[in-house]
Design a protein around this motif. Structure first.
Motif, PDB file in Angstrom:
ATOM      1  N   UNK A  80       4.400  88.524  18.639  1.00  0.00           N
ATOM      2  CA  UNK A  80       3.875  89.865  18.357  1.00  0.00           C
ATOM      3  C   UNK A  80       3.178  89.890  17.006  1.00  0.00           C
ATOM      4  N   UNK A  81       3.772  89.233  16.019  1.00  0.00           N
ATOM      5  CA  UNK A  81       3.162  89.156  14.694  1.00  0.00           C
ATOM      6  C   UNK A  81       1.808  88.446  14.766  1.00  0.00           C
ATOM      7  N   UNK A  82       1.761  87.330  15.487  1.00  0.00           N
ATOM      8  CA  UNK A  82       0.515  86.577  15.604  1.00  0.00           C
ATOM      9  C   UNK A  82      -0.588  87.379  16.272  1.00  0.00           C
ATOM     10  N   UNK A  83      -0.252  88.050  17.367  1.00  0.00           N
ATOM     11  CA  UNK A  83      -1.249  88.851  18.079  1.00  0.00           C
ATOM     12  C   UNK A  83      -1.721  90.024  17.224  1.00  0.00           C
ATOM     13  N   UNK A  84      -0.797  90.664  16.512  1.00  0.00           N
ATOM     14  CA  UNK A  84      -1.149  91.814  15.681  1.00  0.00           C
ATOM     15  C   UNK A  84      -2.074  91.399  14.537  1.00  0.00           C
ATOM     16  N   UNK A  85      -1.743  90.278  13.881  1.00  0.00           N
ATOM     17  CA  UNK A  85      -2.596  89.775  12.808  1.00  0.00           C
ATOM     18  C   UNK A  85      -3.979  89.413  13.339  1.00  0.00           C
ATOM     19  N   UNK A  86      -3.994  88.800  14.504  1.00  0.00           N
ATOM     20  CA  UNK A  86      -5.263  88.411  15.127  1.00  0.00           C
ATOM     21  C   UNK A  86      -6.139  89.635  15.369  1.00  0.00           C
ATOM     22  N   UNK A  87      -5.557  90.679  15.936  1.00  0.00           N
ATOM     23  CA  UNK A  87      -6.322  91.890  16.234  1.00  0.00           C
ATOM     24  C   UNK A  87      -6.770  92.601  14.946  1.00  0.00           C
ATOM     25  N   UNK A  88      -5.900  92.622  13.955  1.00  0.00           N
ATOM     26  CA  UNK A  88      -6.223  93.304  12.701  1.00  0.00           C
ATOM     27  C   UNK A  88      -7.345  92.582  11.955  1.00  0.00           C
ATOM     28  N   UNK A 115       7.118  93.501  13.036  1.00  0.00           N
ATOM     29  CA  UNK A 115       7.366  92.243  13.739  1.00  0.00           C
ATOM     30  C   UNK A 115       7.642  91.109  12.756  1.00  0.00           C
ATOM     31  N   UNK A 116       6.944  91.117  11.613  1.00  0.00           N
ATOM     32  CA  UNK A 116       7.190  90.103  10.598  1.00  0.00           C
ATOM     33  C   UNK A 116       8.591  90.201  10.021  1.00  0.00           C
ATOM     34  N   UNK A 117       9.041  91.418   9.770  1.00  0.00           N
ATOM     35  CA  UNK A 117      10.391  91.626   9.254  1.00  0.00           C
ATOM     36  C   UNK A 117      11.450  91.189  10.246  1.00  0.00           C
ATOM     37  N   UNK A 118      11.250  91.529  11.517  1.00  0.00           N
ATOM     38  CA  UNK A 118      12.208  91.130  12.558  1.00  0.00           C
ATOM     39  C   UNK A 118      12.237  89.607  12.693  1.00  0.00           C
ATOM     40  N   UNK A 119      11.063  88.969  12.613  1.00  0.00           N
ATOM     41  CA  UNK A 119      11.010  87.511  12.708  1.00  0.00           C
ATOM     42  C   UNK A 119      11.800  86.856  11.580  1.00  0.00           C
ATOM     43  N   UNK A 120      11.604  87.309  10.352  1.00  0.00           N
ATOM     44  CA  UNK A 120      12.325  86.726   9.217  1.00  0.00           C
ATOM     45  C   UNK A 120      13.823  86.982   9.333  1.00  0.00           C
TER      46      UNK A 120
END
Length: 282
Positions: free
Chosen positions: A51-59, A93-98
């Motif tokens: 989710x983090x990767x896709x969100x960063x990609x779109x942003x 998503x980044x916070x949840x991943x960490x």
């Protein structure tokens, strides 16, 4: 309605591409039945990282996606979700991943920033290198290594070979996917293997990448003594799917890219997971 927009933004249904390979990694790398606690957090880490990767990609790609005829009607490009909405998803998503990495073990948590960096760097890669597909491949290379670190706190030959297989599998179909934007990327000074080598050259490189995938997965036979005939049979089926995928795409006919990308690649990952699961059980 807003939840649907977020699901469309992150293409949640595409999780089927990598999830079976993650499960295959767990089957191959974990000797006993894994701890349910760790298993839960590994899945949370996987979903949140994606989710983090896709969100960063779109942003990061928003200005490009608004210009590209193929992507201008995507949910973020048409403004259904604002930049602030996407930034909130990035931080969540980044916070949840960490957090998930911390809950697994300290070593996993210490390696987490590398994953975050690669996920952030991937959208920028096509601005500075003709090989952004290999950056994405590197992200997937880390998945079996992360599984090994999570459950065994080490990195084995098995994880490395599986990582190479995943990396070139993803890089190979990302090259094919980039064929759709060949003209747009050339016009807007974006870099990719198709832009550098042309459509025909890119198709050949994609085939080479997928050959490396097949050979890497085949090499596991010489590392894991419990793999047997079922694994060999499953690999043959997987190989046939890869051959079929490439038969769909021709230099003068790219009309079946979506079928090759979405349908066949889903089969490849599922077939591999079922292969290692059946081999291990039987």
């Amino acid at each position: 309605m807003r939840l649907k927009a977020y699901a469309e933004l992150t293409k949640f249904e595409h999780t089927i591409f990598a999830l079976p390979f993650l499960l295959a990694g767990i089957v191959l790398l974990v000797e006993d039945f894994p701890s349910l606690w760790k298993l839960f957090w590994v899945f949370v880490a996987f979903v949140s990282a994606r989710t983090l990767g896709m969100s960063l990609n779109r942003l990061i790609d928003l200005p490009i996606d608004q210009l590209n005829p193929r992507t201008k009607d995507w949910v973020h490009a048409r403004g259904e979700l604002s930049q602030e909405d996407i930034k909130k998803l990035v931080f969540l998503s980044g916070g949840i991943f960490l957090l998930a990495c911390l809950m697994i073990n300290l070593l996993t948590f210490l390696l987490a920033p590398l994953v975050v960096f690669l996920l952030w760097f991937y959208p920028y890669a096509k601005r500075i290198t003709y090989y952004p597909h290999l950056v994405l491949g590197l992200v997937y290379f880390l998945i079996p290594l992360a599984v090994d670190v999570a459950f065994n706190e080490s990195i084995s030959k098995t994880a490395l070979l599986l990582g190479v297989g995943m990396a070139f599998w993803v890089a190979g179909f990302d090259v094919l996917y980039a064929l759709q934007d060949y003209e747009f990327d050339r016009t807007h000074n974006l870099k990719s293997i198709p832009v550098k080598y042309g459509i025909g050259g890119a198709i050949k490189i994609s085939r080479l990448f997928h050959a490396i995938t097949f050979l890497s997965l085949l090499a596991l036979l010489f590392v894991l003594d419990f793999l047997g005939p079922i694994y060999i049979l499953g690999l043959l089926v997987l190989g046939l799917f890869l051959v079929y995928e490439h038969s769909l795409i021709k230099e003068n006919d790219l009309s079946k890219i979506n079928k090759a990308f979405f349908t066949v690649n889903g089969y490849v990952s599922v077939v591999y997971f079922l292969t290692v699961l059946l081999d291990r059980l039987i």
